[in-house]
Every structure is written in C-alpha cells, then in structure tokens.
Design a protein around this motif. Sequence first.
Motif, mmCIF file in Angstrom:
data_model
loop_
_atom_site.group_PDB
_atom_site.id
_atom_site.type_symbol
_atom_site.label_atom_id
_atom_site.label_comp_id
_atom_site.label_asym_id
_atom_site.label_seq_id
_atom_site.Cartn_x
_atom_site.Cartn_y
_atom_site.Cartn_z
ATOM 1 N N GLN A 160 0.869 -1.166 0.000
ATOM 2 C CA GLN A 160 0.000 0.000 0.000
ATOM 3 C C GLN A 160 0.907 1.217 0.000
ATOM 4 O O GLN A 160 1.763 1.351 0.886
ATOM 5 N N GLY A 161 0.763 2.042 -1.008
ATOM 6 C CA GLY A 161 1.644 3.199 -1.113
ATOM 7 C C GLY A 161 3.095 2.817 -1.242
ATOM 8 O O GLY A 161 3.966 3.506 -0.738
ATOM 9 N N GLY A 162 3.365 1.685 -1.882
ATOM 10 C CA GLY A 162 4.734 1.210 -2.063
ATOM 11 C C GLY A 162 5.333 0.550 -0.838
ATOM 12 O O GLY A 162 6.496 0.153 -0.845
ATOM 13 N N ARG A 163 4.555 0.410 0.222
ATOM 14 C CA ARG A 163 5.048 -0.168 1.474
ATOM 15 C C ARG A 163 4.457 -1.559 1.675
ATOM 16 O O ARG A 163 3.258 -1.760 1.500
ATOM 17 N N ALA A 164 5.297 -2.521 2.058
ATOM 18 C CA ALA A 164 4.828 -3.880 2.357
ATOM 19 C C ALA A 164 3.952 -3.832 3.597
ATOM 20 O O ALA A 164 4.387 -3.362 4.651
ATOM 21 N N VAL A 165 2.689 -4.306 3.462
ATOM 22 C CA VAL A 165 1.767 -4.299 4.602
ATOM 23 C C VAL A 165 1.296 -5.700 4.971
ATOM 24 O O VAL A 165 0.634 -5.888 5.987
ATOM 25 N N GLY A 166 1.633 -6.698 4.160
ATOM 26 C CA GLY A 166 1.249 -8.067 4.468
ATOM 27 C C GLY A 166 1.837 -9.046 3.484
ATOM 28 O O GLY A 166 2.266 -8.667 2.390
ATOM 29 N N CYS A 167 1.862 -10.312 3.890
ATOM 30 C CA CYS A 167 2.350 -11.352 2.991
ATOM 31 C C CYS A 167 1.793 -12.698 3.424
ATOM 32 O O CYS A 167 1.275 -12.857 4.532
ATOM 33 N N VAL A 168 1.899 -13.657 2.530
ATOM 34 C CA VAL A 168 1.476 -15.025 2.816
ATOM 35 C C VAL A 168 2.264 -15.967 1.905
ATOM 36 O O VAL A 168 2.564 -15.630 0.762
ATOM 37 N N ARG A 169 2.580 -17.121 2.438
ATOM 38 C CA ARG A 169 3.218 -18.166 1.646
ATOM 39 C C ARG A 169 2.121 -19.066 1.083
ATOM 40 O O ARG A 169 1.181 -19.426 1.792
ATOM 41 N N VAL A 170 2.233 -19.446 -0.172
ATOM 42 C CA VAL A 170 1.260 -20.348 -0.791
ATOM 43 C C VAL A 170 2.014 -21.378 -1.621
ATOM 44 O O VAL A 170 3.016 -21.068 -2.254
ATOM 45 N N ARG A 171 1.528 -22.609 -1.547
ATOM 46 C CA ARG A 171 2.132 -23.686 -2.342
ATOM 47 C C ARG A 171 1.114 -24.799 -2.517
ATOM 48 O O ARG A 171 0.080 -24.825 -1.860
ATOM 49 N N ARG A 172 1.428 -25.700 -3.404
ATOM 50 C CA ARG A 172 0.572 -26.865 -3.621
ATOM 51 C C ARG A 172 1.144 -28.036 -2.856
ATOM 52 O O ARG A 172 2.343 -28.283 -2.872
ATOM 53 N N LEU A 173 0.248 -28.763 -2.193
ATOM 54 C CA LEU A 173 0.667 -29.975 -1.504
ATOM 55 C C LEU A 173 0.561 -31.178 -2.423
ATOM 56 O O LEU A 173 1.361 -32.108 -2.336
ATOM 57 N N ASP A 174 -0.453 -31.165 -3.278
ATOM 58 C CA ASP A 174 -0.658 -32.231 -4.254
ATOM 59 C C ASP A 174 -1.533 -31.680 -5.377
ATOM 60 O O ASP A 174 -1.766 -30.472 -5.436
ATOM 61 N N ALA A 175 -2.050 -32.535 -6.223
ATOM 62 C CA ALA A 175 -2.807 -32.095 -7.391
ATOM 63 C C ALA A 175 -4.075 -31.325 -7.044
ATOM 64 O O ALA A 175 -4.546 -30.516 -7.842
ATOM 65 N N VAL A 176 -4.643 -31.567 -5.871
ATOM 66 C CA VAL A 176 -5.921 -30.933 -5.536
ATOM 67 C C VAL A 176 -5.894 -30.088 -4.259
ATOM 68 O O VAL A 176 -6.911 -29.523 -3.879
ATOM 69 N N THR A 177 -4.736 -29.974 -3.609
ATOM 70 C CA THR A 177 -4.667 -29.272 -2.328
ATOM 71 C C THR A 177 -3.637 -28.153 -2.366
ATOM 72 O O THR A 177 -2.456 -28.394 -2.629
ATOM 73 N N GLY A 178 -4.090 -26.946 -2.084
ATOM 74 C CA GLY A 178 -3.203 -25.804 -1.895
ATOM 75 C C GLY A 178 -3.025 -25.577 -0.406
ATOM 76 O O GLY A 178 -3.851 -26.011 0.411
ATOM 77 N N LYS A 179 -1.954 -24.915 -0.044
ATOM 78 C CA LYS A 179 -1.710 -24.636 1.377
ATOM 79 C C LYS A 179 -1.169 -23.223 1.511
ATOM 80 O O LYS A 179 -0.332 -22.798 0.722
ATOM 81 N N PHE A 180 -1.678 -22.515 2.517
ATOM 82 C CA PHE A 180 -1.067 -21.231 2.819
ATOM 83 C C PHE A 180 -0.575 -21.225 4.256
ATOM 84 O O PHE A 180 -1.046 -21.979 5.097
ATOM 85 N N GLY A 181 0.403 -20.376 4.501
ATOM 86 C CA GLY A 181 0.982 -20.238 5.824
ATOM 87 C C GLY A 181 1.769 -18.955 5.900
ATOM 88 O O GLY A 181 1.850 -18.196 4.937
ATOM 89 N N MET A 182 2.353 -18.709 7.054
ATOM 90 C CA MET A 182 3.162 -17.511 7.269
ATOM 91 C C MET A 182 2.376 -16.246 6.908
ATOM 92 O O MET A 182 2.922 -15.280 6.396
ATOM 93 N N LEU A 183 1.075 -16.281 7.162
ATOM 94 C CA LEU A 183 0.216 -15.117 6.911
ATOM 95 C C LEU A 183 0.565 -14.039 7.928
ATOM 96 O O LEU A 183 0.528 -14.280 9.137
ATOM 97 N N ALA A 184 0.911 -12.867 7.435
ATOM 98 C CA ALA A 184 1.314 -11.783 8.328
ATOM 99 C C ALA A 184 0.843 -10.454 7.772
ATOM 100 O O ALA A 184 0.849 -10.239 6.561
ATOM 101 N N SER A 185 0.428 -9.588 8.679
ATOM 102 C CA SER A 185 0.109 -8.220 8.281
ATOM 103 C C SER A 185 0.775 -7.268 9.265
ATOM 104 O O SER A 185 1.085 -7.633 10.402
#
Length: 187
Positions: free
Chosen positions: A67-92
């Motif tokens: 926001q306004g060029g400043r990092a205000v949040g992030c999240v890690r996302v990856r696939r565990l398998d063909a049908v499952t996504g996973k997120f973690g390290m959600l931070a704001s």
Amino acid sequence: MAEEPMEIQSLSPAASADDMLVERVTDLVNTAFVETEAGLWSGAAVRTGREQMAGLILAGQLVLATQGGRAVGCVRVRRLDAVTGKFGMLASDPGRRRAGIGRELVHYVEQRCAGEGCTTMQLGLLVPRDWTHPAKQCLAGWYDRMGYRVVHTGPVRDSHPELVARLATPCDFLTYHKPLHRPDTAR
C-alpha cells in the motif's frame, strides 16, 4: 485524504535478489509473529530469516500486499498435491490489523489455487495445549468465519518434530481445510 489502494501480487522469483525487499518482508513476518506466538517459544525465537524468505520468493511461493509502495502483508502459498493448496506464514503489519489485509491475502491465494485446479485449501495453526492464547483463539475464530474447519489435531512432534526443542510450552498443530470452487463455477 483517501487511503491508497492495496495491491496484492505473487512475487516473481527474480525478487529474491532484492535484498531490501527480502529484509522488509522478513521483518514484517517476524514483527507480526512476536504477538501472535508470544509465550510459545523459548528464548528469542524468530519465525523466519532472510535466507528462508529469499528461498520462498525464489520458489514462487510468496504473495505480497503493498500500500503506497510499502509492504503491509504477505502469505506463503504452495501446492501440496494435485488438488490441495496450502497457505501459511500469513502476516500483516501490526499497526494495520483489522484493515482487511489478511482477508484479502487469503482470498487471493484461494482464487489462485482454485484457478490452478485445487479443490481444497489447507492451513495449519500452532496452539498451546494447556492454556488459551488470545491471538491464537482470535485466529481460530477468524479462520472459522472464513469457512475453514479443523480436520486434524495432533502434537507438534507428529508434524514438525524439529520445532519441539524450541517450544516453551507443549503445543498442538491444528490442520484446517476449506473446499475451493473453481472461479468459473457458481458457489
């Protein structure tokens, strides 16, 4: 003055070479986790380091909210398998809590994974076994309101044995799932 709009994007692997960006995102995550994991770790445990963060960016697993060029949040996302996504390290940014940053990041990764053919989204939550952590209780309620349901509860040693020696209190790891819908189908 109107607040600048938030932008969310998956970082390109090339961004892993931007030392200032890597440092800012690492600091954002560690600052956010100080409150949400207070009392769970012995010593001065930190959530992540610059090397790990650069590796996540290089692997195409980091989504950044600015926001306004400043990092205000992030999240890690990856696939565990063909049908499952996973997120973690959600931070704001702790100073911007309740501004919708986490909700928008989760929505972004859900849409991304659904668009890639995933039918389930997964996340994990570390919780103390013998007491109630206010931040973890708040997160559990928030995930529930967003449609996530606990599908497994187990001791940390079963899923992350490398963390046990660093814990200050016995903890469990809750695994949550949420069904995803393809963007082109009605809900």
